[in-house]
Design an enzyme around this catalytic site. Structure first.
Site, PDB file in Angstrom:
ATOM      1  N   THR A  50      -5.500  16.118 -22.385  1.00  0.00           N
ATOM      2  CA  THR A  50      -4.653  14.873 -22.530  1.00  0.00           C
ATOM      3  C   THR A  50      -4.400  14.834 -23.781  1.00  0.00           C
ATOM      4  O   THR A  50      -3.689  13.936 -23.893  1.00  0.00           O
ATOM      5  CB  THR A  50      -6.407  14.075 -22.461  1.00  0.00           C
ATOM      6  OG1 THR A  50      -7.278  14.860 -22.950  1.00  0.00           O
ATOM      7  CG2 THR A  50      -6.890  14.737 -21.086  1.00  0.00           C
ATOM      8  N   GLU A  51      -4.158  15.751 -24.747  1.00  0.00           N
ATOM      9  CA  GLU A  51      -3.407  15.224 -25.955  1.00  0.00           C
ATOM     10  C   GLU A  51      -1.942  14.124 -25.851  1.00  0.00           C
ATOM     11  O   GLU A  51      -1.779  13.716 -25.867  1.00  0.00           O
ATOM     12  CB  GLU A  51      -3.353  16.544 -26.799  1.00  0.00           C
ATOM     13  CG  GLU A  51      -4.389  16.866 -27.597  1.00  0.00           C
ATOM     14  CD  GLU A  51      -4.846  18.029 -26.659  1.00  0.00           C
ATOM     15  OE1 GLU A  51      -5.669  18.840 -26.829  1.00  0.00           O
ATOM     16  OE2 GLU A  51      -5.001  17.609 -25.023  1.00  0.00           O
ATOM     17  N   VAL A  52      -1.451  15.077 -24.595  1.00  0.00           N
ATOM     18  CA  VAL A  52       0.078  14.279 -24.692  1.00  0.00           C
ATOM     19  C   VAL A  52       0.201  12.684 -24.070  1.00  0.00           C
ATOM     20  O   VAL A  52       1.007  12.154 -24.436  1.00  0.00           O
ATOM     21  CB  VAL A  52       0.778  15.342 -23.608  1.00  0.00           C
ATOM     22  CG1 VAL A  52       1.523  16.502 -24.330  1.00  0.00           C
ATOM     23  CG2 VAL A  52       0.537  14.706 -22.655  1.00  0.00           C
TER      24      VAL A  52
ATOM     25  N   ILE B 189      -2.007  10.840 -25.120  1.00  0.00           N
ATOM     26  CA  ILE B 189      -2.369   9.928 -26.083  1.00  0.00           C
ATOM     27  C   ILE B 189      -1.371  10.214 -27.312  1.00  0.00           C
ATOM     28  O   ILE B 189      -2.036   9.232 -28.141  1.00  0.00           O
ATOM     29  CB  ILE B 189      -3.810   9.925 -27.062  1.00  0.00           C
ATOM     30  CG1 ILE B 189      -4.106  11.716 -27.306  1.00  0.00           C
ATOM     31  CG2 ILE B 189      -5.038   9.581 -25.370  1.00  0.00           C
ATOM     32  CD1 ILE B 189      -5.945  11.314 -27.799  1.00  0.00           C
TER      33      ILE B 189
END
Length: 244
Positions: free
Chosen positions: A121-123, A125
């Site tokens: 999910t990094e991209v 945020i």
């Protein structure tokens, strides 16, 4: 407050991420306590293998945005799992997100229940899966991983197994783990340690080559305006401003 549960049965030390109210997010405190527990297991000659599992319906939601660990502390934890002179087996019955996938990849064997889901999910945020790439990239299919790194989409256990995130998936994770743990209990400790060194050599080469660069990248991205907007949007349960 204890964040890591510890139990032992027939030479297998089970360490449980035990902060379900925070979805076992990787806070500075949880990372430090897990590192201590792993160090104890690595020094204990009565431990043949370590099982890393969790309480609640989430294995780990990734970095705790309210109390994140320093990037170098997370690097050290991931390397500690890879270098531990005992096999480390991930037992997953819940969801795994972002930094939690780094823990999964650092383990030697990973087994999940079919109900588990996975996502980078990094991209979404405003950051990148930088530090966790150290154990992930040497152990996974780069073509399969590229889609999920870039989109943040969820993977089910079938796709996670195909990509190399998992060793196996099963309806009953403990039934699937039983022959694995039996095999580890039947194996000579020194032979296990040396065999693990053979298997992790490429992973440790990646740590040696890329850890400083990826730690700096992680720190830079987390300090960026995009990350501030992404994390604020996440906490406020809204889309970040860049969504089109």
């Amino acid at each position: 407050m204890t964040l890591i549960g510890r139990t032992r049965a027939r030479g297998v030390e089970t360490l449980s991420l035990d902060a379900p109210e925070r979805r076992n997010a990787l806070s500075a405190a949880l990372v430090a306590e897990l590192a201590e527990a792993l160090a104890d297991a690595g020094k204990d000659t009565g431990v043949r293998a370590v099982v890393l599992t969790h309480t609640g319906n989430t294995f780990s939601a990734g970095a705790d945005l309210r109390d994140p660990p320093a990037p170098d502390a997370l690097v050290a934890l991931l390397r500690q799992i890879v270098e531990l002179p005992r096999p480390v087996v991930a037992r997953v019955t819940g969801h795994v997100r972002a930094g939690g996938l780094g823990l999964l990849a650092a383990c030697d064997i990973a087994v999940a229940a079919h109900t588990a889901t996975f996502a980078f999910t990094e991209v979404r945020i405003g950051v990148a899966p930088a530090v966790i790439s150290l154990p992930l990239l040497p152990r996974t299919d780069p073509r399969a991983l590229a889609r999920y790194y870039l989109t943040g989409e969820r993977l089910d256990t079938t796709e996670a197994t195909r990509a190399g995130l998992l060793t196996a998936a099963a309806e009953d994770v403990d039934d699937a783990l039983a022959p694995i743990l039996d095999g580890l209990r039947r194996s000579a400790p020194e032979a296990l340690a040396e065999t693990k060194r053979l298997l992790t050599a490429r992973v440790l080469e990646t740590f040696d080559r890329d850890a400083d660069t990826l730690t700096a990248l992680s720190a830079r991205l987390f300090a960026s305006a995009h990350a501030r907007e992404g994390m604020t949007a996440f906490l406020e349960r809204r889309d970040p401003e860049w969504v089109v």
